[in-house]
Scaffold this motif. Structure first.
Motif, PDB file in Angstrom:
ATOM      1  N   GLN A  96       0.826  -1.209   0.000  1.00  0.00           N
ATOM      2  CA  GLN A  96       0.000   0.000   0.000  1.00  0.00           C
ATOM      3  C   GLN A  96       0.861   1.260   0.000  1.00  0.00           C
ATOM      4  O   GLN A  96       0.579   2.217  -0.737  1.00  0.00           O
ATOM      5  CB  GLN A  96      -0.901  -0.007   1.231  1.00  0.00           C
ATOM      6  N   GLN A  97       1.910   1.267   0.814  1.00  0.00           N
ATOM      7  CA  GLN A  97       2.771   2.440   0.911  1.00  0.00           C
ATOM      8  C   GLN A  97       3.574   2.674  -0.358  1.00  0.00           C
ATOM      9  O   GLN A  97       3.868   3.832  -0.703  1.00  0.00           O
ATOM     10  CB  GLN A  97       3.720   2.290   2.103  1.00  0.00           C
ATOM     11  N   ARG A  98       3.929   1.620  -1.069  1.00  0.00           N
ATOM     12  CA  ARG A  98       4.756   1.767  -2.261  1.00  0.00           C
ATOM     13  C   ARG A  98       3.941   2.059  -3.513  1.00  0.00           C
ATOM     14  O   ARG A  98       4.498   2.540  -4.505  1.00  0.00           O
ATOM     15  CB  ARG A  98       5.588   0.503  -2.475  1.00  0.00           C
ATOM     16  N   THR A  99       2.660   1.745  -3.488  1.00  0.00           N
ATOM     17  CA  THR A  99       1.822   2.012  -4.652  1.00  0.00           C
ATOM     18  C   THR A  99       1.650   3.516  -4.836  1.00  0.00           C
ATOM     19  O   THR A  99       1.348   4.240  -3.891  1.00  0.00           O
ATOM     20  CB  THR A  99       0.444   1.358  -4.486  1.00  0.00           C
ATOM     21  N   GLY A 100       1.878   3.990  -6.047  1.00  0.00           N
ATOM     22  CA  GLY A 100       1.704   5.416  -6.306  1.00  0.00           C
ATOM     23  C   GLY A 100       2.422   5.859  -7.553  1.00  0.00           C
ATOM     24  O   GLY A 100       2.898   5.049  -8.352  1.00  0.00           O
ATOM     25  N   LYS A 101       2.524   7.171  -7.709  1.00  0.00           N
ATOM     26  CA  LYS A 101       3.169   7.754  -8.874  1.00  0.00           C
ATOM     27  C   LYS A 101       4.629   8.059  -8.575  1.00  0.00           C
ATOM     28  O   LYS A 101       4.971   8.535  -7.495  1.00  0.00           O
ATOM     29  CB  LYS A 101       2.434   9.022  -9.304  1.00  0.00           C
ATOM     30  N   TYR A 102       5.477   7.777  -9.571  1.00  0.00           N
ATOM     31  CA  TYR A 102       6.910   7.998  -9.443  1.00  0.00           C
ATOM     32  C   TYR A 102       7.402   8.846 -10.613  1.00  0.00           C
ATOM     33  O   TYR A 102       7.006   8.623 -11.762  1.00  0.00           O
ATOM     34  CB  TYR A 102       7.665   6.668  -9.441  1.00  0.00           C
ATOM     35  N   LEU A 103       8.279   9.803 -10.290  1.00  0.00           N
ATOM     36  CA  LEU A 103       8.945  10.570 -11.341  1.00  0.00           C
ATOM     37  C   LEU A 103      10.143   9.757 -11.820  1.00  0.00           C
ATOM     38  O   LEU A 103      11.003   9.375 -11.022  1.00  0.00           O
ATOM     39  CB  LEU A 103       9.412  11.919 -10.807  1.00  0.00           C
ATOM     40  N   LEU A 104      10.205   9.507 -13.125  1.00  0.00           N
ATOM     41  CA  LEU A 104      11.297   8.721 -13.698  1.00  0.00           C
ATOM     42  C   LEU A 104      12.348   9.651 -14.290  1.00  0.00           C
ATOM     43  O   LEU A 104      12.036  10.656 -14.930  1.00  0.00           O
ATOM     44  CB  LEU A 104      10.760   7.787 -14.784  1.00  0.00           C
ATOM     45  N   PHE A 105      13.607   9.319 -14.058  1.00  0.00           N
ATOM     46  CA  PHE A 105      14.711  10.097 -14.613  1.00  0.00           C
ATOM     47  C   PHE A 105      15.864   9.145 -14.922  1.00  0.00           C
ATOM     48  O   PHE A 105      15.855   7.969 -14.518  1.00  0.00           O
ATOM     49  CB  PHE A 105      15.159  11.197 -13.640  1.00  0.00           C
ATOM     50  N   SER A 106      16.852   9.642 -15.645  1.00  0.00           N
ATOM     51  CA  SER A 106      17.958   8.781 -16.059  1.00  0.00           C
ATOM     52  C   SER A 106      19.298   9.313 -15.577  1.00  0.00           C
ATOM     53  O   SER A 106      19.494  10.530 -15.416  1.00  0.00           O
ATOM     54  CB  SER A 106      17.978   8.635 -17.589  1.00  0.00           C
ATOM     55  N   LEU A 107      20.193   8.352 -15.341  1.00  0.00           N
ATOM     56  CA  LEU A 107      21.589   8.618 -15.012  1.00  0.00           C
ATOM     57  C   LEU A 107      22.427   7.572 -15.733  1.00  0.00           C
ATOM     58  O   LEU A 107      22.212   6.376 -15.538  1.00  0.00           O
ATOM     59  CB  LEU A 107      21.847   8.495 -13.504  1.00  0.00           C
ATOM     60  N   ASN A 108      23.309   8.015 -16.602  1.00  0.00           N
ATOM     61  CA  ASN A 108      24.184   7.080 -17.314  1.00  0.00           C
ATOM     62  C   ASN A 108      23.373   5.986 -18.022  1.00  0.00           C
ATOM     63  O   ASN A 108      23.728   4.809 -17.987  1.00  0.00           O
ATOM     64  CB  ASN A 108      25.186   6.454 -16.339  1.00  0.00           C
ATOM     65  N   ALA A 109      22.249   6.384 -18.628  1.00  0.00           N
ATOM     66  CA  ALA A 109      21.358   5.488 -19.377  1.00  0.00           C
ATOM     67  C   ALA A 109      20.651   4.463 -18.492  1.00  0.00           C
ATOM     68  O   ALA A 109      20.101   3.477 -18.986  1.00  0.00           O
ATOM     69  CB  ALA A 109      22.119   4.781 -20.501  1.00  0.00           C
ATOM     70  N   ILE A 110      20.654   4.687 -17.181  1.00  0.00           N
ATOM     71  CA  ILE A 110      19.930   3.821 -16.246  1.00  0.00           C
ATOM     72  C   ILE A 110      18.722   4.584 -15.718  1.00  0.00           C
ATOM     73  O   ILE A 110      18.816   5.776 -15.409  1.00  0.00           O
ATOM     74  CB  ILE A 110      20.837   3.391 -15.077  1.00  0.00           C
ATOM     75  N   GLN A 111      17.577   3.905 -15.624  1.00  0.00           N
ATOM     76  CA  GLN A 111      16.346   4.563 -15.209  1.00  0.00           C
ATOM     77  C   GLN A 111      16.129   4.432 -13.702  1.00  0.00           C
ATOM     78  O   GLN A 111      16.265   3.358 -13.131  1.00  0.00           O
ATOM     79  CB  GLN A 111      15.144   3.969 -15.960  1.00  0.00           C
ATOM     80  N   TYR A 112      15.780   5.561 -13.075  1.00  0.00           N
ATOM     81  CA  TYR A 112      15.500   5.615 -11.644  1.00  0.00           C
ATOM     82  C   TYR A 112      14.131   6.258 -11.432  1.00  0.00           C
ATOM     83  O   TYR A 112      13.570   6.877 -12.330  1.00  0.00           O
ATOM     84  CB  TYR A 112      16.559   6.440 -10.913  1.00  0.00           C
ATOM     85  N   GLY A 113      13.617   6.106 -10.218  1.00  0.00           N
ATOM     86  CA  GLY A 113      12.336   6.713  -9.890  1.00  0.00           C
ATOM     87  C   GLY A 113      12.307   7.218  -8.459  1.00  0.00           C
ATOM     88  O   GLY A 113      12.936   6.645  -7.574  1.00  0.00           O
ATOM     89  N   ILE A 114      11.567   8.322  -8.249  1.00  0.00           N
ATOM     90  CA  ILE A 114      11.367   8.907  -6.914  1.00  0.00           C
ATOM     91  C   ILE A 114       9.871   9.103  -6.715  1.00  0.00           C
ATOM     92  O   ILE A 114       9.180   9.586  -7.626  1.00  0.00           O
ATOM     93  CB  ILE A 114      12.085  10.265  -6.789  1.00  0.00           C
ATOM     94  N   PRO A 115       9.332   8.764  -5.549  1.00  0.00           N
ATOM     95  CA  PRO A 115       7.900   9.007  -5.294  1.00  0.00           C
ATOM     96  C   PRO A 115       7.545  10.464  -5.573  1.00  0.00           C
ATOM     97  O   PRO A 115       8.232  11.386  -5.124  1.00  0.00           O
ATOM     98  CB  PRO A 115       7.746   8.661  -3.808  1.00  0.00           C
ATOM     99  N   ILE A 116       6.482  10.667  -6.308  1.00  0.00           N
ATOM    100  CA  ILE A 116       6.132  12.004  -6.778  1.00  0.00           C
ATOM    101  C   ILE A 116       5.832  12.959  -5.636  1.00  0.00           C
ATOM    102  O   ILE A 116       6.055  14.178  -5.743  1.00  0.00           O
ATOM    103  CB  ILE A 116       4.933  11.934  -7.764  1.00  0.00           C
TER     104      ILE A 116
END
Length: 294
Positions: free
Chosen positions: A134-154
């Protein structure tokens, strides 16, 4: 009472759900059957002989709350219910649900306690898993570093800004690029490439700064994250997020919230509080806030 673990297996295939006891004002307890040994690894004679008290195997973090529940029952209708953890003889941890009836003498002093304890470890683990999803479900902002994809809770994102001038601050870690002035607010900027020990790269038109709010020890703080590019916001289900991989004791993965496939790309979701838990940064942030107010 500690984390969680399966019941002891002295009796193969045995499933112990509860054990009845009689307790006394001095903290000693007597169990009425051998179920307690299957449950905890300690025999009822360990307790009945008073060599061991129930409090002795209760998790130290749970003792105060357990005592408060007992005292509340004593001041009320002389019954109480409480949940806590116990550490078994083998070092495992069980979650316990306890129901008790306090028996007092004519003067109102505690004579004894009659009660039942129930192993609720499986239920607790299921509850924790549901809460984690429940806590992890949600929207994440996706961004890249060195062609690797990361996400942060919006919900941790304040805004995204273009690359701004930064003033280096002597004595800060190498991954702190400096301080930027964002509409009168002076904010530390962390280069995530350097933070994750990725190769250096020239800034491009897509390079930007993600302004995030971090939980400090006394108050929320703002930090800028220098990233290669921001792509999109995606809704990710908690059940699709796997636990961080384990690489051994020498690799710290506490900054990884989890791993999730997003459009067939494995995405590393960040625990931004852990990422920015860098010695000296909080003091630096507080100092800049103080300068803004003066």
């Amino acid at each position: 009472m500690s984390e969680c673990a399966p019941s002891c297996d002295q009796v193969p295939g045995a499933v112990v759900q509860n054990a009845a006891y009689k307790g006394y004002a001095d903290g000693s307890v007597e169990f009425f059957g051998d179920q307690i040994e299957i449950l905890t690894g300690y025999s009822r004679h360990d307790f009945n002989s008073r060599r061991l008290r129930w409090l002795d195997i209760m998790h130290s973090d749970d003792r105060d709350a357990a005592k408060k529940a007992f005292m509340s029952g004593l001041k009320g209708d002389k019954t109480y219910t409480r949940q806590y953890r116990v550490v078994t003889k083998s070092g495992q941890t069980l979650w316990i649900q306890e129901w008790g009836q306090i028996v007092c003498d004519a003067e109102g002093k505690i004579d004894s306690v009659i009660g039942v304890i129930l192993d609720i470890t499986a239920q607790k683990l299921a509850e924790e898993q549901r809460l984690r999803i429940q806590q992890r479900t949600g929207k994440y902002l996706l961004f890249s570093l060195n062609a690797i994809q990361y996400g942060i809770p919006i919900e941790r994102i304040q805004e995204i800004v273009r690359l701004l001038p930064m003033t280096p601050v002597p004595g800060t870690p190498a991954h702190v690029r400096g301080m930027m002035n964002l509409r009168g607010k002076v904010i530390p900027v962390v280069d995530l490439r350097r933070r994750f020990m990725l190769p250096e790269a020239e800034c491009s038109q897509e390079t930007c700064i993600i302004v995030v709010e971090v939980l400090g020890t006394t108050a929320p703080m703002l930090f800028g994250l220098l990233v290669d590019a921001v792509s999109e916001v995606q809704h990710i289900r908690g059940e699709d997020i796997d636990e961080p991989p384990q690489f051994g004791m020498n690799v710290d993965v506490r900054w990884i919230l989890g791993m999730a496939p997003v459009k067939k790309t494995l995405t590393t979701l960040l625990d931004i509080d852990q990422v920015l838990r860098i010695e000296g940064l909080e003091a630096l942030n507080k100092e800049t806030i103080g300068n803004e107010k003066s």
